[in-house]
Scaffold this active site. Structure first.
Site, PDB file in Angstrom:
ATOM      1  N   ILE A   9      54.147 133.704  75.885  1.00 36.65           N
ATOM      2  CA  ILE A   9      52.842 133.310  76.429  1.00 36.65           C
ATOM      3  C   ILE A   9      51.718 133.922  75.592  1.00 36.65           C
ATOM      4  CG2 ILE A   9      51.330 133.429  78.466  1.00 36.65           C
ATOM      5  CD1 ILE A   9      53.940 133.416  80.187  1.00 36.65           C
ATOM      6  N   ASP A  28      51.229 144.706  70.392  1.00 35.03           N
ATOM      7  CA  ASP A  28      52.626 144.400  70.730  1.00 35.03           C
ATOM      8  C   ASP A  28      53.548 145.427  70.078  1.00 35.03           C
ATOM      9  OD1 ASP A  28      55.245 142.917  71.041  1.00 35.03           O
ATOM     10  OD2 ASP A  28      53.889 141.359  71.758  1.00 35.03           O
ATOM     11  N   TYR A 141      62.053 144.029  89.206  1.00 30.88           N
ATOM     12  CA  TYR A 141      60.986 143.322  88.475  1.00 30.88           C
ATOM     13  C   TYR A 141      59.872 142.902  89.435  1.00 30.88           C
ATOM     14  CZ  TYR A 141      58.600 139.523  86.000  1.00 30.88           C
ATOM     15  OH  TYR A 141      57.636 138.707  85.439  1.00 30.88           O
ATOM     16  N   LYS A 145      55.761 143.871  89.516  1.00 31.48           N
ATOM     17  CA  LYS A 145      54.668 142.902  89.446  1.00 31.48           C
ATOM     18  C   LYS A 145      53.763 143.004  90.680  1.00 31.48           C
ATOM     19  CE  LYS A 145      55.112 141.207  85.466  1.00 31.48           C
ATOM     20  NZ  LYS A 145      54.020 141.033  84.505  1.00 31.48           N
ATOM     21  N   ARG A 276      72.879 133.614  91.514  1.00 29.47           N
ATOM     22  CA  ARG A 276      72.563 134.941  90.971  1.00 29.47           C
ATOM     23  C   ARG A 276      71.912 135.816  92.045  1.00 29.47           C
ATOM     24  NH1 ARG A 276      69.007 134.566  85.665  1.00 29.47           N
ATOM     25  NH2 ARG A 276      67.542 134.039  87.295  1.00 29.47           N
ATOM     26  N   ASP A 279      67.878 135.701  93.313  1.00 32.07           N
ATOM     27  CA  ASP A 279      67.269 134.371  93.166  1.00 32.07           C
ATOM     28  C   ASP A 279      66.890 133.816  94.540  1.00 32.07           C
ATOM     29  OD1 ASP A 279      67.136 133.901  90.512  1.00 32.07           O
ATOM     30  OD2 ASP A 279      68.952 132.681  90.380  1.00 32.07           O
TER      31      ASP A 279
HETATM   32  N1  LIG Z   1      57.630 133.330  81.274  1.00 33.47           N
HETATM   33  C1  LIG Z   1      57.528 133.225  82.592  1.00 33.47           C
HETATM   34  O1  LIG Z   1      58.002 132.277  83.200  1.00 33.47           O
HETATM   35  C2  LIG Z   1      56.794 134.277  83.380  1.00 33.47           C
HETATM   36  C3  LIG Z   1      56.751 134.150  84.779  1.00 33.47           C
HETATM   37  C4  LIG Z   1      56.069 135.116  85.514  1.00 33.47           C
HETATM   38  C5  LIG Z   1      55.444 136.158  84.865  1.00 33.47           C
HETATM   39  N2  LIG Z   1      55.534 136.278  83.497  1.00 33.47           N
HETATM   40  C6  LIG Z   1      54.874 137.403  82.857  1.00 33.47           C
HETATM   41  O2  LIG Z   1      54.123 136.919  81.762  1.00 33.47           O
HETATM   42  C7  LIG Z   1      54.078 137.893  80.730  1.00 33.47           C
HETATM   43  C8  LIG Z   1      54.503 137.315  79.408  1.00 33.47           C
HETATM   44  O3  LIG Z   1      55.833 136.831  79.536  1.00 33.47           O
HETATM   45  P1  LIG Z   1      56.591 136.049  78.358  1.00 33.47           P
HETATM   46  O4  LIG Z   1      57.454 135.048  79.022  1.00 33.47           O
HETATM   47  O5  LIG Z   1      55.629 135.659  77.329  1.00 33.47           O
HETATM   48  O6  LIG Z   1      57.544 137.214  77.827  1.00 33.47           O
HETATM   49  P2  LIG Z   1      57.850 137.713  76.333  1.00 33.47           P
HETATM   50  O7  LIG Z   1      58.998 138.660  76.457  1.00 33.47           O
HETATM   51  O8  LIG Z   1      58.007 136.553  75.419  1.00 33.47           O
HETATM   52  O9  LIG Z   1      56.522 138.480  75.951  1.00 33.47           O
HETATM   53  C9  LIG Z   1      56.270 139.815  76.313  1.00 33.47           C
HETATM   54  C10 LIG Z   1      55.646 140.510  75.130  1.00 33.47           C
HETATM   55  O10 LIG Z   1      55.327 141.865  75.498  1.00 33.47           O
HETATM   56  C11 LIG Z   1      55.729 142.713  74.446  1.00 33.47           C
HETATM   57  N3  LIG Z   1      56.007 144.047  75.012  1.00 33.47           N
HETATM   58  C12 LIG Z   1      57.019 144.387  75.842  1.00 33.47           C
HETATM   59  N4  LIG Z   1      56.984 145.706  76.095  1.00 33.47           N
HETATM   60  C13 LIG Z   1      55.917 146.196  75.412  1.00 33.47           C
HETATM   61  C14 LIG Z   1      55.371 147.494  75.267  1.00 33.47           C
HETATM   62  N5  LIG Z   1      55.937 148.550  75.877  1.00 33.47           N
HETATM   63  N6  LIG Z   1      54.271 147.650  74.495  1.00 33.47           N
HETATM   64  C15 LIG Z   1      53.712 146.591  73.849  1.00 33.47           C
HETATM   65  N7  LIG Z   1      54.190 145.338  73.945  1.00 33.47           N
HETATM   66  C16 LIG Z   1      55.290 145.139  74.714  1.00 33.47           C
HETATM   67  C17 LIG Z   1      56.977 142.071  73.876  1.00 33.47           C
HETATM   68  O11 LIG Z   1      57.305 142.520  72.572  1.00 33.47           O
HETATM   69  C18 LIG Z   1      56.597 140.598  73.933  1.00 33.47           C
HETATM   70  O12 LIG Z   1      55.919 140.213  72.750  1.00 33.47           O
HETATM   71  C19 LIG Z   1      54.917 139.060  81.226  1.00 33.47           C
HETATM   72  O13 LIG Z   1      54.065 139.998  81.857  1.00 33.47           O
HETATM   73  C20 LIG Z   1      55.820 138.419  82.254  1.00 33.47           C
HETATM   74  O14 LIG Z   1      56.264 139.344  83.225  1.00 33.47           O
HETATM   75  C21 LIG Z   1      56.192 135.362  82.747  1.00 33.47           C
END
Ligand SMILES: NC(=O)c1ccc[n+]([C@@H]2O[C@H](COP(=O)([O-])OP(=O)(O)OC[C@H]3O[C@@H](n4cnc5c(N)ncnc54)[C@H](O)[C@@H]3O)[C@@H](O)[C@H]2O)c1
Length: 318
Positions: A9, A28, A141, A145, A276, A279
């Protein structure tokens, strides 16, 4: 400043913001993010990458200095990952989040928009999900959140930091990671199908989700940054499509769109396994609050998004 800007994202947000002439700092640590998601941005003078860790307050202060808006995406996603290692998930998702709030407060940013999650609805059986009615979290998790939302609220009430939480519902689209044990369901299924292997469905395929295409999520982030309506700030929003699709329907859509590129994919059989832990059976968002207060108008239905995502995976990973 986009934290987690090398992830799925976050990298899409960096790209969109740069395309609209903003200056973007990406923080990152590349734990789940990938260089390939952002390497095309490296030559852009408006883009700055800071390799650092949100668990380190100094890194957060460095990245937030002089910034107007923070989009906080960095976290360790995945319910199973948090069940396997709750301490690590808590360190990144809670302690790291708190560090970013402190850095945002100290840098006097105008707004702190953060990735919240539909997992906060926990065991609530109400459908569709409305922001004010949540249940008990069902995984470590989900706890992390939910704690994010509590901290964001406290930082508004204690220090006057403007925050907006976006409860993402199963986001999918270009750049979402296909690899590893913790890959999300859509990229996992796409990879299996492209290799003519059967995707494993947990349960009987009747569980449903509000799958949300990345461009709808980008729109919500932009609206959250731009809003000047005081009633729209310091709250949380469902960030979703407002439609639900069962897992079985999902696989059939994927087979349909992929078979345009490779007709053999239409014949791949599905395999069913146990449900799972953690879920919930169904998830569907009411998106009226985002429509009313932010002017949200999702441009991609699930089918349109899946068609785009499949095209991207086919062109980039096949
Ligand atoms: N993808 C989904 O469906 C979804 C749903 C609900 C919430 N989210 C939330 O959206 C956000 C982005 O999710 P995503 O799907 O892009 O995940 P992703 O794993 O692709 O991206 C997360 C990014 O955070 C970075 N990161 C992790 N730990 C870190 C740290 N300690 N310091 C610096 N950077 C760090 C990772 O390297 C990665 O680039 C997250 O907070 C996730 O919980 C995602």
């Amino acid at each position: 400043m986009v934290t987690g800007g090398a992830g799925f994202i976050g990298s899409n947000l960096c790209e969109h913001l740069l395309e609209h002439d903003n200056k973007v700092i990406c923080l990152d640590n590349f734990s789940t993010g990938r260089t390939q998601n952002i390497q095309h941005l490296f030559g852009n003078p408006n883009f700055k990458l800071i390799v650092g860790d949100i668990r380190n307050l100094a890194d957060c202060h460095k990245a937030a200095a002089g910034v107007d808006y923070i989009l906080h995406e960095a976290a360790l996603g995945s319910v199973p990952r948090s069940i396997n290692d709750p301490i690590m998930s808590n360190d990144v998702n809670v302690s790291g989040f708190l560090n970013m709030l402190v850095a945002a407060r100290d840098a006097k940013v105008k707004k702190f928009v953060y990735a919240a999650s539909s997992s906060t609805y926990g065991d609530s059986e109400t459908l569709p999900k409305e922001e004010e009615t949540i249940g008990r979290p069902l995984s470590p998790y989900a706890v992390t959140k939910y704690i994010n939302e509590l901290y964001a609220d406290i930082f508004y009430r204690t220090y006057g930091l403007n925050t907006i939480g976006l409860r993402y519902f199963n986001v999918f689209g270009r750049k979402q990671d296909t690899n590893g044990a913790y890959a999300a369901v859509i990229p996992k299924f796409v990879m299996k199908l492209m290799q003519h292997e059967s995707p494993l469905i947990n349960g009987d395929g009747s569980y449903s989700r509000d799958f949300t295409y990345i461009d709808n999520v980008i729109q919500m982030n932009v609206l959250a940054i731009l809003t000047e309506n005081p009633e729209a700030v310091n709250t949380v929003y469902n960030t979703a499509c407002g439609d639900r699709t069962t897992l079985k329907e999902l696989v059939n859509y994927l087979k349909f769109f992929l078979s345009k590129y490779d007709s053999k994919i239409a014949n791949v059989q599905l395999v069913y396994g146990p449900n799972r832990i953690g879920d919930i059976p169904h998830s569907l968002a009411n998106i009226d609050k985002a429509k009313l207060l932010l002017g949200y108008d999702p441009q991609f239905s699930v089918q349109q998004g899946l068609s785009e995502a499949v095209k991207w995976y086919w062109e980039n990973l096949k």
